[in-house]
Design a protein around this motif. Sequence first.
Motif, PDB file in Angstrom:
ATOM      1  N   UNK A 110      55.083  34.837  23.076  1.00  0.00           N
ATOM      2  CA  UNK A 110      54.287  34.250  23.994  1.00  0.00           C
ATOM      3  C   UNK A 110      54.144  35.210  25.066  1.00  0.00           C
ATOM      4  N   UNK A 111      55.129  36.044  25.651  1.00  0.00           N
ATOM      5  CA  UNK A 111      55.039  36.833  26.648  1.00  0.00           C
ATOM      6  C   UNK A 111      54.030  38.012  26.610  1.00  0.00           C
TER       7      UNK A 111
ATOM      8  N   UNK B  62      47.001  24.233  27.383  1.00  0.00           N
ATOM      9  CA  UNK B  62      46.906  24.217  28.806  1.00  0.00           C
ATOM     10  C   UNK B  62      45.770  25.462  29.292  1.00  0.00           C
ATOM     11  N   UNK B  63      44.889  25.715  28.383  1.00  0.00           N
ATOM     12  CA  UNK B  63      43.976  27.032  28.776  1.00  0.00           C
ATOM     13  C   UNK B  63      43.197  26.509  30.155  1.00  0.00           C
ATOM     14  N   UNK B  64      42.727  25.415  30.281  1.00  0.00           N
ATOM     15  CA  UNK B  64      41.859  25.084  31.301  1.00  0.00           C
ATOM     16  C   UNK B  64      42.650  25.099  32.503  1.00  0.00           C
TER      17      UNK B  64
ATOM     18  N   UNK C 130      61.311  31.332  34.983  1.00  0.00           N
ATOM     19  CA  UNK C 130      61.501  29.928  34.543  1.00  0.00           C
ATOM     20  C   UNK C 130      61.297  29.002  35.811  1.00  0.00           C
ATOM     21  N   UNK C 131      61.421  29.312  37.217  1.00  0.00           N
ATOM     22  CA  UNK C 131      61.170  28.271  38.230  1.00  0.00           C
ATOM     23  C   UNK C 131      60.073  28.936  38.989  1.00  0.00           C
ATOM     24  N   UNK C 132      59.707  30.039  38.925  1.00  0.00           N
ATOM     25  CA  UNK C 132      58.520  30.504  39.766  1.00  0.00           C
ATOM     26  C   UNK C 132      59.121  31.797  40.531  1.00  0.00           C
ATOM     27  N   UNK C 133      58.223  32.107  41.637  1.00  0.00           N
ATOM     28  CA  UNK C 133      58.716  33.308  42.292  1.00  0.00           C
ATOM     29  C   UNK C 133      59.199  33.165  43.471  1.00  0.00           C
ATOM     30  N   UNK C 134      58.506  32.431  44.224  1.00  0.00           N
ATOM     31  CA  UNK C 134      58.883  32.086  45.799  1.00  0.00           C
ATOM     32  C   UNK C 134      60.310  31.492  45.889  1.00  0.00           C
ATOM     33  N   UNK C 135      60.747  30.270  45.301  1.00  0.00           N
ATOM     34  CA  UNK C 135      62.269  30.236  45.462  1.00  0.00           C
ATOM     35  C   UNK C 135      63.200  30.968  45.305  1.00  0.00           C
TER      36      UNK C 135
ATOM     37  N   UNK D  31      52.873  26.519  36.948  1.00  0.00           N
ATOM     38  CA  UNK D  31      53.967  25.730  36.138  1.00  0.00           C
ATOM     39  C   UNK D  31      53.610  26.057  34.830  1.00  0.00           C
ATOM     40  N   UNK D  32      52.097  25.962  34.337  1.00  0.00           N
ATOM     41  CA  UNK D  32      51.904  26.264  33.035  1.00  0.00           C
ATOM     42  C   UNK D  32      52.340  27.606  32.267  1.00  0.00           C
ATOM     43  N   UNK D  33      52.527  28.557  33.334  1.00  0.00           N
ATOM     44  CA  UNK D  33      52.882  29.912  32.723  1.00  0.00           C
ATOM     45  C   UNK D  33      54.415  30.190  32.719  1.00  0.00           C
ATOM     46  N   UNK D  34      55.234  29.366  33.014  1.00  0.00           N
ATOM     47  CA  UNK D  34      56.550  29.383  33.199  1.00  0.00           C
ATOM     48  C   UNK D  34      57.383  29.214  31.996  1.00  0.00           C
TER      49      UNK D  34
END
Length: 436
Positions: A11-12, A21-23, A103-108, A222-225
Amino acid sequence: MPPSDTTALSQATAPLSEGTGTSLEARSSSGLKRFSETHDLQTLLILSVLMAFSSLSTDIYLPALPAMAGALHAGYGAMEFTLSGYLIGFSLGQFFWGPLSDRIGRRGPIAIGMVLYIVGSIGCAVSQGVEEMIVWRAVQAIGACASVTLARAIVRDLYVGHRAAQMMSTLMIVAALAPMLGPSVGGLIIAVAQWRAIFWMLAVVGLLTLAALYTLPETLSVERRLREPLSRAFATYGSLLRQKRLLGYAGVGGFLYGGIFAYVAGTPFAYITYHHVLPQHYGLLFALGSVGIMTMNLVNVRLVARLGSDRLLRAGAFAACVMGLVAAITARTGWGGLVGLVVPLCLFVSCIGLIAANAITGALNLFPGVSGSVSALIGASQFGAGVVGSALVGAFADGTPWPLGALMAFFGVGAMLCAVYLVPRANEPTKVVLPA
């Protein structure tokens, strides 16, 4: 490899437009692309500050080390452990922030890391002993490494291909100002205030950066995490370490950074004690290396689209090898005196401008789905090698610049071997092959 690991890495490496979730992903990527195109300068400034935290925190307090040793009742050798503690914390912390951000995103994670950095800086400012200082420096480093590690991942989120390499080089040009200006700024601060003011200033910089972070959007949708448990995300490191080409990029960067930190640890003695350079002039000689890094990054920005990042990476590794060998010869023979030592050392350091951005971008392009983990692995290899390089300079010290020159040659040869044997050339297969 366990099936779950294979799936995660498959997947990576898959294009972002494939799968479910392509769109949603397409709309998210389109929005980020518009942001990156219309806010290039804003993005550049914020990411540059995030990238500069490492150099700023290691270099700005160097002129204050003698004063700190007196105030904390410690020997100068004991104070050097504050740098080693920082590098160790910086290396190990990246292994945590990378998977967490995938897993949870970059900013957090960057925000949490920035809070730790602020707390660590305040702890350093109020420390009453060297052991306490070492602990707070490690806390400061664990926080700072989140910003550096994830700034690289954000570049991969926003940019691809040659544009990513160009953006990474541009960031490093700006970030190179930190080691060039850091010692001078630190010297100015202790000229008008106590050494503790340096760490109070770093805490303020952390607060301002934390506020500026919220003008940057979340770049990992979220779709790419990754949706795996965090324990499985950590297991991804084992899978990544089986990839020959990734090891090549990590090896080239790691060997170069080993040489860089050997240079940082060894040149004060080689220049000031052995060659009798005045302490106030040492900063000027140190700045030559930073100017060289900025220059080579500019060259990389201009040439990477035409020549390709792997070719420039190999050119940088070859040049570092040659300059390392020259430095070893001049350090051993004394040929050329101070100039004969300074020139090859500065040219060696300059090669990082052709290597760092291309090694990081090449590695991130292999596994865009786990770019946080890849960035952490690359960063840990660099700073881990830095710990080794700085330690070896002290371990082999013999009263001459020879150990420094020999180590520069060792690290330069190692970088070239990794570039030649582990990073494929243009006519070799470049597709990542996952073990069954």
